[in-house]
Scaffold this motif. Structure first.
Motif, short mmCIF file in Angstrom:
data_model
loop_
_atom_site.label_atom_id
_atom_site.label_comp_id
_atom_site.label_asym_id
_atom_site.label_seq_id
_atom_site.Cartn_x
_atom_site.Cartn_y
_atom_site.Cartn_z
N SER A 44 46.61 28.74 91.16
CA SER A 44 46.63 27.55 91.99
C SER A 44 47.83 27.56 92.91
CB SER A 44 46.65 26.31 91.09
OG SER A 44 47.84 26.31 90.32
N ASP A 45 47.89 26.56 93.80
CA ASP A 45 49.02 26.46 94.73
C ASP A 45 50.32 26.18 93.99
OD1 ASP A 45 47.23 26.90 96.76
OD2 ASP A 45 46.90 24.75 97.17
N VAL A 46 50.24 25.37 92.93
CA VAL A 46 51.45 25.09 92.15
C VAL A 46 51.94 26.34 91.46
CG1 VAL A 46 52.37 23.69 90.27
CG2 VAL A 46 50.68 22.71 91.84
N TYR A 47 51.01 27.15 90.92
CA TYR A 47 51.39 28.39 90.27
C TYR A 47 52.09 29.33 91.26
CZ TYR A 47 50.87 32.74 87.64
OH TYR A 47 51.11 33.92 87.00
N LYS A 48 51.53 29.43 92.47
CA LYS A 48 52.14 30.30 93.47
C LYS A 48 53.51 29.78 93.88
CE LYS A 48 47.69 31.80 95.38
NZ LYS A 48 46.82 31.80 96.57
N MET A 49 53.67 28.44 93.99
CA MET A 49 54.95 27.87 94.41
C MET A 49 56.03 28.12 93.35
SD MET A 49 55.82 23.89 95.28
CE MET A 49 55.53 23.46 93.58
N LEU A 50 55.65 27.97 92.05
CA LEU A 50 56.64 28.20 91.01
C LEU A 50 57.10 29.64 90.97
CD1 LEU A 50 55.11 26.07 88.10
CD2 LEU A 50 57.10 25.52 89.51
N HIS A 51 56.15 30.58 91.13
CA HIS A 51 56.54 31.99 91.13
C HIS A 51 57.32 32.35 92.37
CE1 HIS A 51 54.60 33.76 87.55
NE2 HIS A 51 53.81 32.69 87.63
N ALA A 52 57.02 31.73 93.48
CA ALA A 52 57.79 32.00 94.70
C ALA A 52 59.21 31.48 94.57
CB ALA A 52 57.08 31.36 95.90
N ASN A 53 59.38 30.31 93.90
CA ASN A 53 60.73 29.78 93.71
C ASN A 53 61.55 30.62 92.75
OD1 ASN A 53 60.13 27.66 95.42
ND2 ASN A 53 59.50 26.26 93.76
N GLN A 54 60.88 31.27 91.79
CA GLN A 54 61.62 32.14 90.88
C GLN A 54 62.10 33.40 91.57
OE1 GLN A 54 59.15 32.89 87.51
NE2 GLN A 54 59.24 30.75 86.74
N GLU A 55 61.32 33.90 92.54
CA GLU A 55 61.71 35.12 93.22
C GLU A 55 62.80 34.87 94.26
OE1 GLU A 55 58.16 36.67 94.80
OE2 GLU A 55 57.24 37.16 92.86
N GLU A 56 62.75 33.73 94.93
CA GLU A 56 63.73 33.45 95.97
C GLU A 56 64.91 32.72 95.38
OE1 GLU A 56 61.78 31.15 98.87
OE2 GLU A 56 60.34 32.72 99.45
N PRO A 57 66.14 33.15 95.75
CA PRO A 57 67.32 32.45 95.23
C PRO A 57 67.38 31.04 95.81
CG PRO A 57 67.96 34.06 96.89
CD PRO A 57 66.50 34.28 96.63
N SER A 58 67.55 30.07 94.95
CA SER A 58 67.59 28.67 95.38
C SER A 58 69.00 28.13 95.26
CB SER A 58 66.63 27.84 94.53
OG SER A 58 67.00 27.94 93.16
N GLN A 59 69.34 27.16 96.10
CA GLN A 59 70.64 26.52 96.07
C GLN A 59 70.70 25.56 94.88
OE1 GLN A 59 73.18 27.17 98.01
NE2 GLN A 59 72.06 28.66 99.27
N PRO A 60 71.86 25.40 94.30
CA PRO A 60 71.96 24.46 93.18
C PRO A 60 71.68 23.04 93.64
CG PRO A 60 74.14 25.19 93.90
CD PRO A 60 73.14 26.06 94.60
N ARG A 61 71.02 22.31 92.76
CA ARG A 61 70.66 20.94 93.10
C ARG A 61 71.90 20.06 93.10
NH1 ARG A 61 65.13 19.91 89.58
NH2 ARG A 61 63.87 21.57 90.55
N GLN A 62 71.95 19.14 94.10
CA GLN A 62 73.08 18.24 94.24
C GLN A 62 72.56 16.82 94.34
OE1 GLN A 62 75.17 19.54 97.69
NE2 GLN A 62 75.95 21.42 96.76
N SER A 63 73.28 15.92 93.69
CA SER A 63 72.89 14.52 93.76
C SER A 63 73.26 13.93 95.12
CB SER A 63 73.57 13.74 92.64
OG SER A 63 74.98 13.80 92.81
N GLY A 64 72.68 12.76 95.42
CA GLY A 64 72.94 12.12 96.71
C GLY A 64 74.39 11.73 96.88
N SER A 65 75.02 11.20 95.81
CA SER A 65 76.42 10.80 95.91
C SER A 65 77.33 12.01 96.12
CB SER A 65 76.83 10.06 94.64
OG SER A 65 76.62 10.88 93.51
N PHE A 66 76.98 13.15 95.49
CA PHE A 66 77.79 14.35 95.68
C PHE A 66 77.70 14.84 97.12
CE2 PHE A 66 78.46 18.94 95.61
CZ PHE A 66 79.67 19.03 94.94
N LYS A 67 76.51 14.77 97.71
CA LYS A 67 76.37 15.19 99.10
C LYS A 67 77.17 14.31 100.04
CE LYS A 67 71.75 17.22 98.57
NZ LYS A 67 70.34 17.15 98.98
N VAL A 68 77.20 12.98 99.78
CA VAL A 68 77.99 12.08 100.62
C VAL A 68 79.46 12.41 100.54
CG1 VAL A 68 78.66 9.67 100.94
CG2 VAL A 68 76.27 10.25 100.49
#
Length: 275
Positions: free
Chosen positions: A143-167
């Motif tokens: 499915s599209d979700v399956y492809k998206m999850l595997h694509a996210n595992q292959e590509e390096p992603s930036q660490p998640r940041q909260s909204g207050s941290f970004k401000v």
């Protein structure tokens, strides 16, 4: 083949039983006490007791067997069966003949080809012939979700940041100095009070300089321990004897008179204050 063993009394006999018809097991000797009568009669752990004093044990409970053994006073007759055991020892051959006294203690070579690695073996999946443990790509619809999850595992992603941290990060990264409406904040500092409120100070002794806890002797504006309330010259305790201050020193009457000599023609008179 059954064997008859006779133990001469009295008890203790030196062996332990297990089993019985109530346990659906035969009566078996599980332990022999070293140096006991059972050990002297060559009884061994694992021997099956077939009869006790001529009475068969096939229908005996464990408690019945114990009572039957306790009833034997002068001697105990046991009929046992001993499973045959064979001891194997590798022989050493010399000139094509086995040596009667030498044995070979070298371990036999084992087939290690069964293991792919000698240590740190990762468990391999169990595969039945004609089947594969890994699902084929075409067997499960992607499915599209399956492809998206595997694509996210292959590509390096930036660490998640909260909204207050970004401000906060945007405020810090500005190059035009401090942003409008912001100010520097320091962490609060807790001040330790010098003296706890409501705590009474301990008076210091005028003689030894240590704090006084308990009974305090006050002479004028000075404080002393009861044991420090003594004459400065003779160390006489001045309790209920009167004291005198001469040149800032606490003295008894005799040494105070010696210190304060009157002019010629006068006599020293002690005057005590009125209470």
């Amino acid at each position: 083949m059954p064997q008859n063993v006779v133990l001469q009394g009295p008890a203790p006999w030196g062996f332990r039983l297990s089993g019985g018809i109530d346990f659906n097991q035969p009566l078996i000797i599980t332990r022999i006490t070293p140096g006991s009568k059972a050990s002297a009669a060559n009884l061994c752990p694992g021997d099956v007791i077939v009869a006790i004093d001529g009475l068969g044990t096939e229908n005996m409970t464990h408690n019945d067997a114990q009572e039957r053994i306790k009833a034997a006073v002068h001697q105990l007759c046991l009929k046992i069966e001993r499973t045959g055991t064979k001891l194997w020892s590798p022989q050493v051959s010399e000139d094509g003949k086995a040596h009667p006294f030498k044995i070979n203690l070298e371990a036999e070579p084992q087939d290690m080809n069964y293991f792919e690695h000698k240590h740190n073996i990762r468990p391999k999946p169990f595969i039945v012939s004609g089947r594969s443990s890994d699902p084929s790509p075409n067997s499960v619809p992607q499915s599209d979700v399956y492809k998206m999850l595997h694509a996210n595992q292959e590509e390096p992603s930036q660490p998640r940041q909260s909204g207050s941290f970004k401000v906060l990060q945007n405020l810090v990264s500005e190059e035009d100095g401090r942003p409008m409406g912001t100010r520097s904040v320091k962490a609060p500092v807790t001040k330790i009070p010098t003296a706890m409120p409501g705590v009474q100070k301990v008076p210091l002794c005028d003689k030894c300089g240590n704090g006084i806890v308990g009974t305090v002797v006050k002479a004028r504006d000075k404080y002393r321990h009861p044991e420090c309330f003594v004459c400065s010259d003779c160390n006489l305790n001045l309790k209920q004897k009167g004291y005198f201050f001469v040149e800032g020193q606490l003295l008894c009457e005799a040494h105070a008179r010696a210190r304060m000599r009157p002019p010629e023609g006068y006599e020293a008179v002690t005057v005590y204050p009125k209470c």
